[in-house]
Design a protein around this motif. Structure first.
Motif, PDB file in Angstrom:
ATOM      1  N   PHE A 177      51.585  39.872  31.173  1.00 25.00           N
ATOM      2  CA  PHE A 177      51.774  41.315  31.025  1.00 25.00           C
ATOM      3  C   PHE A 177      51.479  42.038  32.329  1.00 25.00           C
ATOM      4  N   VAL A 178      50.408  41.641  33.001  1.00 24.68           N
ATOM      5  CA  VAL A 178      50.026  42.276  34.258  1.00 24.68           C
ATOM      6  C   VAL A 178      51.047  41.997  35.348  1.00 24.68           C
ATOM      7  N   ALA A 179      51.502  40.752  35.426  1.00 28.79           N
ATOM      8  CA  ALA A 179      52.420  40.354  36.507  1.00 28.79           C
ATOM      9  C   ALA A 179      53.791  40.990  36.370  1.00 28.79           C
ATOM     10  N   GLY A 180      54.256  41.161  35.131  1.00 30.22           N
ATOM     11  CA  GLY A 180      55.599  41.709  34.952  1.00 30.22           C
ATOM     12  C   GLY A 180      56.617  40.834  35.650  1.00 30.22           C
ATOM     13  N   ASP A 181      57.499  41.458  36.421  1.00 33.51           N
ATOM     14  CA  ASP A 181      58.509  40.712  37.161  1.00 33.51           C
ATOM     15  C   ASP A 181      57.968  40.130  38.452  1.00 33.51           C
ATOM     16  N   ASP A 182      57.164  40.915  39.177  1.00 30.31           N
ATOM     17  CA  ASP A 182      56.687  40.407  40.467  1.00 30.31           C
ATOM     18  C   ASP A 182      55.400  41.084  40.940  1.00 30.31           C
ATOM     19  N   ARG A 183      54.578  41.552  40.007  1.00 32.79           N
ATOM     20  CA  ARG A 183      53.338  42.224  40.407  1.00 32.79           C
ATOM     21  C   ARG A 183      52.214  41.204  40.609  1.00 32.79           C
ATOM     22  N   TYR A 184      52.459  40.250  41.506  1.00 31.09           N
ATOM     23  CA  TYR A 184      51.494  39.178  41.694  1.00 31.09           C
ATOM     24  C   TYR A 184      50.217  39.647  42.385  1.00 31.09           C
ATOM     25  N   GLY A 185      50.368  40.593  43.285  1.00 31.05           N
ATOM     26  CA  GLY A 185      49.174  41.124  43.936  1.00 31.05           C
ATOM     27  C   GLY A 185      48.211  41.721  42.925  1.00 31.05           C
ATOM     28  N   LEU A 186      48.765  42.443  41.949  1.00 31.55           N
ATOM     29  CA  LEU A 186      47.927  43.013  40.895  1.00 31.55           C
ATOM     30  C   LEU A 186      47.307  41.906  40.047  1.00 31.55           C
ATOM     31  N   THR A 187      48.056  40.839  39.828  1.00 34.13           N
ATOM     32  CA  THR A 187      47.538  39.713  39.049  1.00 34.13           C
ATOM     33  C   THR A 187      46.323  39.100  39.713  1.00 34.13           C
ATOM     34  N   TRP A 188      46.415  38.888  41.040  1.00 32.89           N
ATOM     35  CA  TRP A 188      45.263  38.320  41.749  1.00 32.89           C
ATOM     36  C   TRP A 188      44.065  39.265  41.668  1.00 32.89           C
ATOM     37  N   ALA A 189      44.325  40.554  41.793  1.00 34.76           N
ATOM     38  CA  ALA A 189      43.235  41.531  41.757  1.00 34.76           C
ATOM     39  C   ALA A 189      42.555  41.546  40.387  1.00 34.76           C
ATOM     40  N   VAL A 190      43.356  41.498  39.329  1.00 35.53           N
ATOM     41  CA  VAL A 190      42.794  41.503  37.973  1.00 35.53           C
ATOM     42  C   VAL A 190      41.997  40.226  37.723  1.00 35.53           C
ATOM     43  N   SER A 191      42.540  39.086  38.146  1.00 34.97           N
ATOM     44  CA  SER A 191      41.837  37.817  37.989  1.00 34.97           C
ATOM     45  C   SER A 191      40.499  37.847  38.726  1.00 34.97           C
ATOM     46  N   ALA A 192      40.511  38.379  39.943  1.00 43.92           N
ATOM     47  CA  ALA A 192      39.280  38.494  40.719  1.00 43.92           C
ATOM     48  C   ALA A 192      38.283  39.425  40.035  1.00 43.92           C
ATOM     49  N   ALA A 193      38.792  40.505  39.428  1.00 47.06           N
ATOM     50  CA  ALA A 193      37.919  41.450  38.730  1.00 47.06           C
ATOM     51  C   ALA A 193      37.225  40.781  37.544  1.00 47.06           C
ATOM     52  N   PHE A 194      37.946  39.915  36.836  1.00 48.45           N
ATOM     53  CA  PHE A 194      37.336  39.169  35.737  1.00 48.45           C
ATOM     54  C   PHE A 194      36.191  38.289  36.253  1.00 48.45           C
ATOM     55  N   ALA A 195      36.424  37.624  37.388  1.00 49.69           N
ATOM     56  CA  ALA A 195      35.384  36.774  37.956  1.00 49.69           C
ATOM     57  C   ALA A 195      34.160  37.595  38.334  1.00 49.69           C
ATOM     58  N   LEU A 196      34.385  38.743  38.938  1.00 48.31           N
ATOM     59  CA  LEU A 196      33.265  39.621  39.313  1.00 48.31           C
ATOM     60  C   LEU A 196      32.510  40.105  38.068  1.00 48.31           C
ATOM     61  N   ALA A 197      33.249  40.441  37.015  1.00 49.83           N
ATOM     62  CA  ALA A 197      32.606  40.891  35.774  1.00 49.83           C
ATOM     63  C   ALA A 197      31.729  39.786  35.193  1.00 49.83           C
ATOM     64  N   ALA A 198      32.214  38.548  35.270  1.00 51.10           N
ATOM     65  CA  ALA A 198      31.423  37.416  34.795  1.00 51.10           C
ATOM     66  C   ALA A 198      30.134  37.281  35.602  1.00 51.10           C
ATOM     67  N   GLY A 199      30.236  37.490  36.915  1.00 54.51           N
ATOM     68  CA  GLY A 199      29.062  37.421  37.765  1.00 54.51           C
ATOM     69  C   GLY A 199      28.049  38.508  37.424  1.00 54.51           C
ATOM     70  N   VAL A 200      28.536  39.699  37.108  1.00 53.06           N
ATOM     71  CA  VAL A 200      27.642  40.795  36.728  1.00 53.06           C
ATOM     72  C   VAL A 200      26.911  40.463  35.431  1.00 53.06           C
ATOM     73  N   LEU A 201      27.632  39.929  34.456  1.00 50.79           N
ATOM     74  CA  LEU A 201      27.003  39.537  33.199  1.00 50.79           C
ATOM     75  C   LEU A 201      25.913  38.491  33.422  1.00 50.79           C
ATOM     76  N   ALA A 202      26.194  37.594  34.365  1.00 52.26           N
ATOM     77  CA  ALA A 202      25.231  36.522  34.644  1.00 52.26           C
ATOM     78  C   ALA A 202      23.934  37.054  35.237  1.00 52.26           C
ATOM     79  N   LEU A 203      23.982  38.218  35.841  1.00 48.92           N
ATOM     80  CA  LEU A 203      22.769  38.801  36.407  1.00 48.92           C
ATOM     81  C   LEU A 203      21.701  39.048  35.339  1.00 48.92           C
ATOM     82  N   PHE A 204      22.128  39.214  34.089  1.00 49.74           N
ATOM     83  CA  PHE A 204      21.204  39.572  33.021  1.00 49.74           C
ATOM     84  C   PHE A 204      20.818  38.394  32.138  1.00 49.74           C
ATOM     85  N   THR A 205      21.200  37.190  32.565  1.00 49.14           N
ATOM     86  CA  THR A 205      20.835  36.012  31.786  1.00 49.14           C
ATOM     87  C   THR A 205      19.452  35.495  32.188  1.00 49.14           C
TER      88      THR A 205
END
Length: 205
Positions: A177-205
């Motif tokens: 859905f994010v990539a659409g036809d060719d929005r790959y740059g946005l795809t990488w950014a969203v994927s990276a944002a998920f990784a960062l969010a996971a890291g933030v959650l880990a701060l509270f473990t």
């Protein structure tokens, strides 16, 4: 330490199932263990988001290279390298360090996928991703066993593995859905944002 705090705070809830008393330990899915399970689901979703964007959206001209599969698969090399030592690092420096560092490394390297325009740079970025993924998974897998009550560790690992594969399962649909036809740059950014969010959650473990 968070481990001791979770064990002191855990509550056992008794439920009647089929005439038998079944104990559900809140420490398995609540508090720090629950946050870790959430972080794993978010991290897995981030990996899933980018899955179908590779190799088509990797770095412009690189995408037509005959050896592109080498670049895409190079992450396994980095994962193997670090997994050999990751457990030892976690024992000495702490599990949380592995998880947070892994999340940051994956986020950074994922953004590079849309920037590189030569195959060897893609290989480097994927190897770095593999190192980050190995750090995150080893750190999380060992921490969940540390946080869970001894008698419920198998149950905790089950929930943890469900969160991993749940994220990886549903992530690709969102990635399409994010990539659409060719929005790959946005795809990488969203994927990276998920990784960062996971890291933030880990701060509270």
């Amino acid at each position: 330490r968070a481990y001791a705090g979770v064990h002191r705070a855990r509550e056992a809830l008794a439920h009647r199932v089929g005439g038998r008393a079944v104990t559900v330990d809140a420490a398995v899915v609540a508090g720090a263990p629950g946050l870790l399970i959430d972080a794993e689901a978010v991290f897995g979703a981030g990996l899933g988001v980018r899955r179908d964007a590779l190799p088509a959206g990797a770095g412009g001209a690189v995408a037509v290279a005959d050896l592109l599969p080498v670049g895409v698969g190079a992450f396994a090399f980095g994962a193997v390298i670090l997994r050999t030592y990751a457990g030892r690092i976690g024992d000495r420096a702490g599990r949380r360090i592995l998880i947070i560092a892994g999340a940051l490394i994956v986020a950074f390297s994922t953004v590079l996928y849309g920037v590189v325009d030569e195959l060897w740079w893609l290989v480097v970025a994927r190897i770095v991703s593999g190192i980050g993924e190995a750090a995150f998974f080893v750190g999380a897998a060992t921490m969940i066993t540390d946080l869970a009550p001894v008698e419920r560790r198998g149950e905790a690992i089950s929930y943890w593995s469900i969160s991993v594969y749940g994220g990886i399962t549903f992530g690709p649909a969102f990635g399409d859905f994010v990539a659409g036809d060719d929005r790959y740059g946005l795809t990488w950014a969203v994927s990276a944002a998920f990784a960062l969010a996971a890291g933030v959650l880990a701060l509270f473990t």
